[in-house]
Structures are given as structure tokens and as C-alpha cells.
Design an enzyme around this catalytic site. Structure first.
Site, mmCIF file in Angstrom:
data_model
loop_
_atom_site.group_PDB
_atom_site.id
_atom_site.type_symbol
_atom_site.label_atom_id
_atom_site.label_comp_id
_atom_site.label_asym_id
_atom_site.label_seq_id
_atom_site.Cartn_x
_atom_site.Cartn_y
_atom_site.Cartn_z
ATOM 1 N N PHE A 1 -0.923 5.130 6.129
ATOM 2 C CA PHE A 1 0.191 5.214 5.178
ATOM 3 C C PHE A 1 -0.127 6.231 4.083
ATOM 4 C CE2 PHE A 1 3.028 4.098 1.771
ATOM 5 C CZ PHE A 1 4.178 3.676 2.419
ATOM 6 N N LYS B 1 -2.555 8.829 3.934
ATOM 7 C CA LYS B 1 -3.583 9.578 4.670
ATOM 8 C C LYS B 1 -4.423 10.452 3.751
ATOM 9 C CE LYS B 1 -1.316 9.791 9.193
ATOM 10 N NZ LYS B 1 -2.327 9.325 10.139
ATOM 11 N N ASN C 1 -10.580 5.522 6.431
ATOM 12 C CA ASN C 1 -10.559 5.457 7.881
ATOM 13 C C ASN C 1 -10.956 6.850 8.379
ATOM 14 O OD1 ASN C 1 -8.325 5.839 10.375
ATOM 15 N ND2 ASN C 1 -9.216 3.807 10.307
ATOM 16 N N ASN D 1 -12.573 5.002 13.206
ATOM 17 C CA ASN D 1 -11.421 5.048 14.101
ATOM 18 C C ASN D 1 -11.772 5.789 15.390
ATOM 19 O OD1 ASN D 1 -8.978 5.341 15.348
ATOM 20 N ND2 ASN D 1 -7.853 5.944 13.517
ATOM 21 N N SER E 1 -7.447 5.427 17.956
ATOM 22 C CA SER E 1 -6.117 6.034 17.885
ATOM 23 C C SER E 1 -5.736 6.566 19.260
ATOM 24 C CB SER E 1 -6.094 7.180 16.874
ATOM 25 O OG SER E 1 -4.897 7.926 17.052
ATOM 26 N N THR F 1 -5.839 -4.891 14.969
ATOM 27 C CA THR F 1 -5.991 -3.794 15.892
ATOM 28 C C THR F 1 -5.233 -2.541 15.433
ATOM 29 O OG1 THR F 1 -3.957 -4.297 17.137
ATOM 30 C CG2 THR F 1 -5.964 -5.394 17.874
HETATM 31 C C1 LIG Z 1 2.718 6.284 11.065
HETATM 32 C C2 LIG Z 1 1.449 5.556 11.358
HETATM 33 C C3 LIG Z 1 0.241 6.204 11.168
HETATM 34 C C4 LIG Z 1 -0.957 5.541 11.428
HETATM 35 N N1 LIG Z 1 -2.126 6.195 11.217
HETATM 36 C C5 LIG Z 1 -3.298 5.529 11.413
HETATM 37 C C6 LIG Z 1 -4.529 6.164 11.160
HETATM 38 O O1 LIG Z 1 -4.575 7.309 10.718
HETATM 39 N N2 LIG Z 1 -5.669 5.467 11.380
HETATM 40 C C7 LIG Z 1 -5.650 4.171 11.856
HETATM 41 O O2 LIG Z 1 -6.699 3.572 12.047
HETATM 42 N N3 LIG Z 1 -4.483 3.552 12.086
HETATM 43 C C8 LIG Z 1 -3.320 4.186 11.882
HETATM 44 N N4 LIG Z 1 -2.145 3.551 12.118
HETATM 45 C C9 LIG Z 1 -2.165 2.159 12.630
HETATM 46 C C10 LIG Z 1 -2.054 1.149 11.481
HETATM 47 O O3 LIG Z 1 -3.118 1.262 10.584
HETATM 48 C C11 LIG Z 1 -2.012 -0.288 12.042
HETATM 49 O O4 LIG Z 1 -3.237 -0.557 12.709
HETATM 50 C C12 LIG Z 1 -0.871 -0.480 13.021
HETATM 51 O O5 LIG Z 1 0.292 0.170 12.574
HETATM 52 C C13 LIG Z 1 -0.557 -1.974 13.223
HETATM 53 O O6 LIG Z 1 -0.161 -2.549 12.000
HETATM 54 P P1 LIG Z 1 1.404 -2.859 11.665
HETATM 55 O O7 LIG Z 1 1.980 -3.549 12.850
HETATM 56 O O8 LIG Z 1 1.364 -3.678 10.412
HETATM 57 O O9 LIG Z 1 2.034 -1.543 11.465
HETATM 58 C C14 LIG Z 1 -0.933 4.193 11.881
HETATM 59 C C15 LIG Z 1 0.295 3.540 12.052
HETATM 60 C C16 LIG Z 1 1.470 4.199 11.791
HETATM 61 C C17 LIG Z 1 2.773 3.461 11.987
#
Ligand SMILES: Cc1cc2nc3c(=O)[nH]c(=O)nc-3n(C[C@H](O)[C@H](O)[C@H](O)COP(=O)(O)O)c2cc1C
Length: 352
Positions: free
Chosen positions: A68, A70, A144, A177, A180, A241
Site C-alpha cells: 500500500f 511502497k 518488505n 518477500n 510475490s 499470506t
Molecule cells: C496492489 C497490491 C500490491 C501489493 N504489493 C505487495 C508487495 O509489494 N509485497 C507484499 O509482500 N505483498 C504485497 N501485496 C499483498 C498484500 O500485502 C497482502 O498480502 C494481500 O493483499 C492479502 O491481504 P488482503 O486480502 O487484506 O488484501 C500487495 C497487494 C495488493 C492488492
């Protein structure tokens, strides 16, 4: 208020909407008393929810998940929304623009999001310079960390070590991480050999807690072996996760990217349960952070009862707005009191 604004926000392209939020967060800093007013409205405190974990103080169990913020540009405003900790990034050693647009979509009916961002970020030095200006912060700040897309797989470990060094003095924890789905072959690094080598090396250069963030798409047995390797090599905890590649979960999936939000909840919950059960059997004390589809107090409470020490949210904020945090925290307090717990830590893992 957010429910009234939401139709207008959702008329914008998701990435544009995110940039508007980022801009609003910057403007908020310039309006005297705005952030204290925001904090007054959104923050919820009760000693029942406060915990000390891995040397850090968490005023409540809910943190902001990675992705969110970054580039660490919204820290103060996010703090005023009531999070207990902020996970910034993902940050890579060098700045990179990420994957081609469009790369972010809403599945509104399913209250879910699909993203193929690909670690777009300003790079370690720029993010670190921003952290230098505010660290130590009133809340735990984690970063992260991910490898650059252009870094060869065999050099991946060097990227992570570089990042651990850069952020060693201006963060409270790191989250690794390798889960991804949006960097080619990154998930291949989720193997025991790499994880052992990686954590052993990282612990040499980063003396604060390091957590491993895992994918929900791993076979349970592989996930458990990976978790064990990470812990035996120095990981303080597991974040479960990241997003899923199971496109059957939404009616109209896009061709690329990982899915998060409500449809991810059962997978993330199950992964947490399996990991927590195994760690309990082995009497291993490891921090568990549950993330994936948490959008109300009931789900948050279920995760805590299944062994989560902390939880994180991302998609829930998009669909419910910032008042979600207050609702979850006050709801958690009610559930804990209803069930006769004097402190949140007493409820952790009671359903295992
Ligand atoms: C737009 C977006 C960007 C994300 N970027 C990252 C990231 O850079 N690193 C990471 O570990 N997870 C990233 N995530 C995953 C989230 O941190 C989280 O693990 C995932 O969205 C599940 O949580 P939620 O269901 O509450 O969204 C991203 C998710 C979204 C939607």
C-alpha cells in the site's frame, strides 16, 4: 462517509485512485491539526489489545500489509488511521517501474483485488532516505524486501543482503518477500535450500526481527517445511499470506496478477491454521502474522483464535475505508470480553 465517497473513488482507475490517496496523505501533513483530528476519529486504544512482540510494542493487533505504501510516503497519515504497525514496500535495491499497465483491478462483487504491479518502487536508497527522516517512529515500521526483476536468480541472495544492510538502522523489522507472483520465478525461491541460506545470511547483517512472507498457493507440506527451515535459520516469524493465483475464486479474472481480498480469506485462514498447529505441536514460539481477506472483527478474531499474534489488512481498507480499523479493534475488544479473556494474548491459538 467512505461508503458515500466510494462510488466516486471506484469510477477512477484503481492506480489513479491510489495516487489520489497518496496525494491526499501528503496534503494532510500540511493542514495543521488535521492528522490529530483524524487520529481522534479513527484510532482505538484499549490495553486489552496492546502487546509486546519480538521487542516491539503494538498498540493493537492490526497492521498495514505490504504494497500500500511502497515508497514510505504516507507514514504519518497512515499512523493517524489507527494502524499498529506499517509494512512498507516492497522495496528492491534499485528503483524499478514494475510491470506494464494496466496492472491493478477491482473485483467489486467479490470485494477482491487483482494486482500484477511487479515491485514498482523508488529503490532502497530513496526509501531509506525517507525513513531516516522519521525513524524511530511512534509505531513499528517494517520494510518488505524483494529482488529486482533484472537480478539473475542465482544472484537473488545478494539483493536481499543489500536491502537488509540499507534498512538495518531505520526499520524495526524486515519481511522477506519471495512469494510475490508478479516477479518472474520469484516463487521458485520458496525452497528450503534457498531459505536456509538466505536467513542465515540475513541474520548476520540485520539484528532485528526478520519474518518470511509466504504464498497461499504452496502445498501445505511444502509450506510447513519452508516455515521450519526459515525458523531454524533465524526467522522470527511468518507472515501468511501473499496473494493467490487461484483464478477460480473470481467470476472475471484478468490474465495476470495475484488475487487478494475476501475470496482469499479461506486459503489464508487454512494456511495459518496448519502452520500454527504444527508450531504448537513442536512447541516452537514463533510470531504469526495473518493477512488475506480480513475485513471485519469476526474474521480478525477467528485468526487470533487460530494462532495469529498480529493481523494485517490491505483490500479491506479499499472496500471498507479507514474506519475499518476502529471497527475491527472495538469488535475484537467486545469478543474478547464476551469470551472471558483479560488480554488478547490469552485468545491466541485457543482454537487449535
Ligand atoms: C496492489 C497490491 C500490491 C501489493 N504489493 C505487495 C508487495 O509489494 N509485497 C507484499 O509482500 N505483498 C504485497 N501485496 C499483498 C498484500 O500485502 C497482502 O498480502 C494481500 O493483499 C492479502 O491481504 P488482503 O486480502 O487484506 O488484501 C500487495 C497487494 C495488493 C492488492
Amino acid at each position: 462517509m467512505y461508503q458515500k465517497l466510494r462510488p466516486f473513488i471506484f469510477k477512477l482507475e484503481p492506480e489513479v485512485a491510489h495516487s489520489v490517496v497518496e496525494y491526499a496523505c501528503k496534503i494532510a501533513l500540511k493542514i495543521p491539526t488535521f492528522l490529530p483530528c483524524l487520529a481522534n476519529k479513527f484510532c482505538f486504544y484499549d490495553s486489552l489489545l496492546e502487546q509486546k512482540i519480538d521487542g516491539m510494542r503494538f498498540l493493537n493487533p492490526i497492521g498495514l500489509a505490504a504494497g500500500f505504501d511502497k515508497n514510505a510516503t504516507m507514514i504519518e497519515s497512515l499512523c493517524a488511521m489507527g494502524f499498529s504497525h506499517l509494512e512498507l514496500g516492497a522495496v528492491t535495491p534499485l528503483a524499478q517501474s514494475g510491470n506494464e499497465k494496466p496492472r491493478l483491478w477491482r473485483h467489486i462483487q467479490e470485494e477482491s483485488i487483482q494486482n500484477a504491479m511487479g515491485f514498482n518502487n523508488d529503490g532502497a536508497n530513496a526509501v531509506s532516505a525517507r525513513l531516516d527522516k522519521c525513524y524511530p517512529f511512534v509505531l513499528p515500521l517494517g520494510v518488505n524486501i524483494g529482488k529486482n526483476k533484472a537480478t539473475a536468480q542465482e544472484d537473488a541472495i545478494k539483493d536481499y543482503i543489500t536491502l537488509a544492510k540499507v534498512f538495518s538502522a531505520n526499520t524495526d523489522y524486515l519481511s522477506v518477500n519471495i512469494s510475490s507472483p508478479n516477479t518472474p520465478n520469484l516463487r521458485d525461491l520458496q525452497n528450503e535450500t534457498f531459505v536456509k541460506e538466505l536467513f542465515s545470511a540475513l541474520c548476520e547483517v540485520y539484528k532485528k526481527p526478520i519474518y518470511l512472507k509466504i504464498a497461499p498457493d504452496l502445498e501445505i507440506d511444502s509450506a510447513l517445511s519452508l516455515v521450519e527451515s526459515a525458523i531454524n535459520s533465524g526467522a522470527k516469524g511468518i507472515i501468511a499470506t501473499n496473494t493467490t493465483l487461484d483464478y477460480s475464486l473470481v467470476a472475471n479474472p484478468k490474465e495476470k496478477g495475484g488475487i487478494s481480498g475476501k475470496v482469499l480469506a479461506p486459503k489464508s485462514r487454512e494456511m495459518l491454521k496448519q502452520i500454527a498447529t504444527t508450531l504448537k505441536t513442536k512447541q516452537q514460539k514463533t510470531t504469526l502474522i495473518s493477512v488475506g481477506g480480513i475485513a471485519d472483527a469476526q474474521e480478525a478474531y477467528a485468526r487470533i483464535r487460530l494462532g495469529a499474534n498480529l493481523i494485517q489488512v490491505f483490500s479491506g481498507i479499499i472496500f471498507e475505508g479507514p474506519s475499518l480499523l476502529r471497527r475491527i479493534n472495538s469488535g475484537l475488544k467486545n469478543y474478547l470480553e464476551r469470551d472471558g479473556f483479560n488480554h488478547i494474548s490469552e485468545a491466541v491459538g485457543v482454537d487449535l
